[in-house]
Write a protein that holds these residues in place. Sequence first.
Motif, short mmCIF file in Angstrom:
data_model
loop_
_atom_site.label_atom_id
_atom_site.label_comp_id
_atom_site.label_asym_id
_atom_site.label_seq_id
_atom_site.Cartn_x
_atom_site.Cartn_y
_atom_site.Cartn_z
N LEU A 169 141.69 -52.59 -14.51
CA LEU A 169 141.32 -53.33 -13.30
C LEU A 169 141.56 -52.43 -12.08
O LEU A 169 142.69 -52.22 -11.66
N GLN A 207 146.10 -60.01 -14.28
CA GLN A 207 145.53 -59.69 -15.59
C GLN A 207 144.47 -60.70 -16.04
O GLN A 207 143.66 -60.40 -16.91
N LEU A 241 140.68 -59.73 -16.16
CA LEU A 241 140.06 -58.95 -17.24
C LEU A 241 139.20 -59.81 -18.16
O LEU A 241 138.05 -59.44 -18.43
N THR A 246 135.58 -58.23 -6.08
CA THR A 246 134.83 -57.99 -7.32
C THR A 246 133.76 -59.03 -7.61
O THR A 246 132.77 -58.73 -8.25
#
Length: 210
Positions: A14, A59, A62, A91
């Motif tokens: 990431l 996390q 992901l 993102t």
Amino acid sequence: MTSKKPAEALIDGLVVSRETIDKLKQYQALLEKWNRSINLVARSTIQDAWERHILDSAQLMLPARAGEHWLDIGSGAGFPGLVCAIISAETHPDRKFTLLEADQRKTEFLRSVSRETSTPVTVIAERIERQASLGADIISARALAPLKHLLAHVDRHGAPGATALLLKGRTHRDEVEEALAQWRFQTQIRPSRTQEDAVVLEISEVERAE
């Protein structure tokens, strides 16, 4: 020709811009400030907040490959939902975030972080079971309730094809077995990137057992 923003690996797999890192650091500073007067997280974890809370939450980005509406239930201090909202602003800028938290003081904290970091989120001060269905594509939770109870919330607030991303500890296998008495679902178990014996449960196709 535009220049690229400096990028940094937040966790393995990431990569985000320095601007996003700075917003997460700003969030951490606000957490430390507010935690002196409001019990947002255990004081024993505040010194390690970057790894224990922020990276632990990050996390979830992901496995969260798709989904326009992300709902974080029992948001508390914003983990994992607000961390993922800050990252997603870079993102996945079209993704909508809703944070559902019953405690009024904590919702004020969430709104403050949203303003200070210029991160658009909708904060709802209501109990999960009282809130009308929100039709989310992704539902996240951390340290909230046993899996069998979380699946009731996923069933209530999930859109068709919704995915739940749940941070769980070492008892996760027992929780999955217990939940199967009441629910049918598909699950992938992903080892935590930040905590030993912890996992991310990626759950889909949730329905009540007959």
